[in-house]
Write a protein that holds these residues in place. Structure first.
Motif, PDB file in Angstrom:
ATOM      1  N   TYR A 178      -8.201  -3.357 -31.948  1.00  0.00           N
ATOM      2  CA  TYR A 178      -8.246  -2.186 -31.307  1.00  0.00           C
ATOM      3  C   TYR A 178      -7.031  -1.603 -30.936  1.00  0.00           C
ATOM      4  O   TYR A 178      -6.066  -1.940 -30.868  1.00  0.00           O
ATOM      5  N   ALA A 188      -7.804  -8.361 -32.239  1.00  0.00           N
ATOM      6  CA  ALA A 188      -8.733  -9.175 -31.509  1.00  0.00           C
ATOM      7  C   ALA A 188      -9.196 -10.453 -32.570  1.00  0.00           C
ATOM      8  O   ALA A 188      -9.379 -11.496 -32.193  1.00  0.00           O
ATOM      9  N   SER A 246      -8.198 -17.339 -23.074  1.00  0.00           N
ATOM     10  CA  SER A 246      -8.640 -15.994 -22.563  1.00  0.00           C
ATOM     11  C   SER A 246      -7.974 -15.134 -23.512  1.00  0.00           C
ATOM     12  O   SER A 246      -6.806 -15.262 -23.513  1.00  0.00           O
ATOM     13  N   GLY A 247      -8.563 -13.961 -23.924  1.00  0.00           N
ATOM     14  CA  GLY A 247      -8.141 -13.007 -24.937  1.00  0.00           C
ATOM     15  C   GLY A 247      -7.726 -13.497 -26.411  1.00  0.00           C
ATOM     16  O   GLY A 247      -7.296 -12.741 -27.274  1.00  0.00           O
ATOM     17  N   SER A 248      -8.315 -14.952 -26.772  1.00  0.00           N
ATOM     18  CA  SER A 248      -8.403 -15.156 -28.264  1.00  0.00           C
ATOM     19  C   SER A 248      -9.511 -14.761 -29.223  1.00  0.00           C
ATOM     20  O   SER A 248      -9.218 -14.914 -30.293  1.00  0.00           O
ATOM     21  N   GLY A 249     -10.390 -13.776 -28.474  1.00  0.00           N
ATOM     22  CA  GLY A 249     -11.346 -12.917 -29.499  1.00  0.00           C
ATOM     23  C   GLY A 249     -12.622 -13.593 -29.365  1.00  0.00           C
ATOM     24  O   GLY A 249     -13.513 -13.113 -30.391  1.00  0.00           O
ATOM     25  N   LYS A 250     -12.972 -14.430 -28.314  1.00  0.00           N
ATOM     26  CA  LYS A 250     -14.452 -14.919 -28.292  1.00  0.00           C
ATOM     27  C   LYS A 250     -15.440 -13.989 -28.089  1.00  0.00           C
ATOM     28  O   LYS A 250     -16.350 -13.838 -28.896  1.00  0.00           O
ATOM     29  N   THR A 251     -15.191 -12.845 -27.106  1.00  0.00           N
ATOM     30  CA  THR A 251     -16.316 -12.161 -26.911  1.00  0.00           C
ATOM     31  C   THR A 251     -16.173 -10.921 -27.990  1.00  0.00           C
ATOM     32  O   THR A 251     -17.614 -10.496 -28.342  1.00  0.00           O
ATOM     33  N   THR A 252     -15.399 -10.544 -28.468  1.00  0.00           N
ATOM     34  CA  THR A 252     -15.165  -9.683 -29.667  1.00  0.00           C
ATOM     35  C   THR A 252     -15.796 -10.164 -30.736  1.00  0.00           C
ATOM     36  O   THR A 252     -16.696  -9.571 -31.417  1.00  0.00           O
ATOM     37  N   HIS A 311     -15.762 -21.563 -21.630  1.00  0.00           N
ATOM     38  CA  HIS A 311     -14.486 -22.003 -21.526  1.00  0.00           C
ATOM     39  C   HIS A 311     -14.545 -23.526 -21.210  1.00  0.00           C
ATOM     40  O   HIS A 311     -13.436 -24.097 -21.302  1.00  0.00           O
TER      41      HIS A 311
HETATM   42  N1  LIG Z   1     -12.083  -2.529 -25.785  1.00  0.00           N
HETATM   43  C1  LIG Z   1     -10.993  -2.941 -25.925  1.00  0.00           C
HETATM   44  N2  LIG Z   1      -9.630  -2.120 -25.911  1.00  0.00           N
HETATM   45  C2  LIG Z   1      -8.482  -2.758 -26.321  1.00  0.00           C
HETATM   46  N3  LIG Z   1      -8.472  -3.945 -26.353  1.00  0.00           N
HETATM   47  C3  LIG Z   1      -9.435  -5.046 -26.335  1.00  0.00           C
HETATM   48  C4  LIG Z   1     -10.797  -4.416 -25.876  1.00  0.00           C
HETATM   49  N4  LIG Z   1     -11.523  -5.610 -25.794  1.00  0.00           N
HETATM   50  C5  LIG Z   1     -10.803  -6.530 -25.950  1.00  0.00           C
HETATM   51  N5  LIG Z   1      -9.552  -6.264 -26.059  1.00  0.00           N
HETATM   52  C6  LIG Z   1      -8.395  -7.193 -26.504  1.00  0.00           C
HETATM   53  O1  LIG Z   1      -8.574  -8.089 -27.595  1.00  0.00           O
HETATM   54  C7  LIG Z   1      -8.436  -9.380 -27.520  1.00  0.00           C
HETATM   55  C8  LIG Z   1      -9.549 -10.242 -27.273  1.00  0.00           C
HETATM   56  O2  LIG Z   1     -10.406  -9.827 -26.424  1.00  0.00           O
HETATM   57  P1  LIG Z   1     -11.743 -10.723 -26.058  1.00  0.00           P
HETATM   58  O3  LIG Z   1     -12.525 -10.223 -24.858  1.00  0.00           O
HETATM   59  O4  LIG Z   1     -12.686 -11.165 -27.391  1.00  0.00           O
HETATM   60  O5  LIG Z   1     -11.123 -12.296 -25.333  1.00  0.00           O
HETATM   61  P2  LIG Z   1     -12.065 -13.467 -24.800  1.00  0.00           P
HETATM   62  O6  LIG Z   1     -11.357 -14.610 -25.875  1.00  0.00           O
HETATM   63  O7  LIG Z   1     -13.441 -13.079 -25.029  1.00  0.00           O
HETATM   64  O8  LIG Z   1     -11.235 -13.590 -23.368  1.00  0.00           O
HETATM   65  P3  LIG Z   1     -12.042 -14.161 -22.269  1.00  0.00           P
HETATM   66  O9  LIG Z   1     -12.178 -15.674 -22.203  1.00  0.00           O
HETATM   67  O10 LIG Z   1     -11.053 -13.557 -21.073  1.00  0.00           O
HETATM   68  O11 LIG Z   1     -13.403 -13.486 -21.983  1.00  0.00           O
HETATM   69  C9  LIG Z   1      -7.504  -9.478 -25.981  1.00  0.00           C
HETATM   70  O12 LIG Z   1      -6.146  -9.350 -26.337  1.00  0.00           O
HETATM   71  C10 LIG Z   1      -8.142  -8.117 -25.429  1.00  0.00           C
HETATM   72  O13 LIG Z   1      -7.229  -7.624 -24.364  1.00  0.00           O
END
Ligand SMILES: Nc1ncnc2c1ncn2[C@@H]1O[C@H](COP(=O)(O)OP(=O)(O)OP(=O)(O)O)[C@@H](O)[C@H]1O
Ligand SMILES: [Mg+2]
Length: 230
Positions: A16, A25, A45-51, A205
């Motif tokens: 990103y 991500a 949180s922030g490890s990239g799961k949703t991505t 989680h």
């Molecule tokens: N649209 C975006 N623009 C910029 N950075 C992003 C965007 N979406 C996610 N990120 C960044 O990418 C990284 C991974 O985000 P992601 O949402 O995949 O984490 P996650 O593991 O799902 O976290 P959580 O448990 O909080 O849901 C994080 O550092 C986040 O800040």
């Protein structure tokens, strides 16, 4: 005979960019998923799961890397075909249920099928079968406001499975539920997986959720740090 993989992910990256800052991500992720697996994706949180879930679910595209489902190069399909594939072959459950408040439970489930051009009778039959699988046949006429959080989520699951998706994706489906309702959702997932062979990829989680799944993939800073069958 070796069971062939359904999903093949190779060196997947998702960066990103905001201003001068680049967030990696996903930073080179490779794995395979076989049909019939029930996978938990975990990590801080922030490890990239949703991505990762969004890319697997065709809701987002990787910056780099390969992604095939049943040998189909899913990332590089023309936009229209990608959308069609997403709508007809993949199912989603999110934290917030995303139900339409003015519609009954069963209408929420069969609206998509109607929009795809299926007949109303066929759409209702399919929706009833899905409601039955989540144990809510008796509440088909309720609107979302007349259902508990757990029931709303079970309706969302019924909507997701009504089209018999190849893969069911769920991003923290129990995040807004208490333990009892979380257990009910996870039991539904487990039954779908065990009885109907539904392939499921679920972000969570909670470590106690992992007793329902067949494999746990852990992410850290956009990379896989462990991948174990349980
Ligand atoms: N649209 C975006 N623009 C910029 N950075 C992003 C965007 N979406 C996610 N990120 C960044 O990418 C990284 C991974 O985000 P992601 O949402 O995949 O984490 P996650 O593991 O799902 O976290 P959580 O448990 O909080 O849901 C994080 O550092 C986040 O800040
Ligand atoms: Mg997330």
């Amino acid at each position: 005979m070796k069971q062939e993989s359904m999903i093949n992910i190779k060196n997947l990256k998702r960066y990103y960019k905001s201003g001068q800052v680049i967030t990696k991500a996903l930073n080179g992720v490779s794995f395979e998923i076989k049909q019939g697996e029930f996978i938990a994706i975990m990590g801080a949180s922030g490890s990239g799961k949703t991505t990762m879930l969004r890319i697997l679910g065709l809701l987002d595209k990787p910056t780099k890397g390969d992604y095939t489902i049943n040998n189909l190069d899913i990332v590089n399909l023309p936009e229209e075909e990608r959308n069609y594939y997403r709508l007809t072959q993949l199912g989603y459950v999110f934290q917030d249920y995303a139900l339409i408040n003015e519609m009954s439970a069963i209408e929420n489930i069969y609206i998509l099928s109607l929009m795809e051009g299926k007949s109303k009778v066929q759409s209702i039959i399919t929706a009833q079968a899905a409601l039955d699988k989540v144990g809510l046949s008796d509440k088909s006429e309720r609107i979302p406001d007349q259902l508990s959080g757990g029931e709303k989520q079970r309706i969302a699951v019924a909507r997701a499975i009504a089209k018999h998706p190849k893969i069911l994706f769920a991003d923290e489906p129990c995040a807004n539920l208490d333990t009892h309702n979380s257990e009910q959702i996870l039991e539904v997932f487990k039954t779908l997986n065990k009885k109907f062979g539904q392939t499921i990829v679920m972000v969570t989680h909670e470590s106690w959720h992992t007793k329902y799944v067949s494999r746990i993939i852990k992410l850290k800073d956009g990379k896989i740090v462990s991948d174990v069958k349980v």
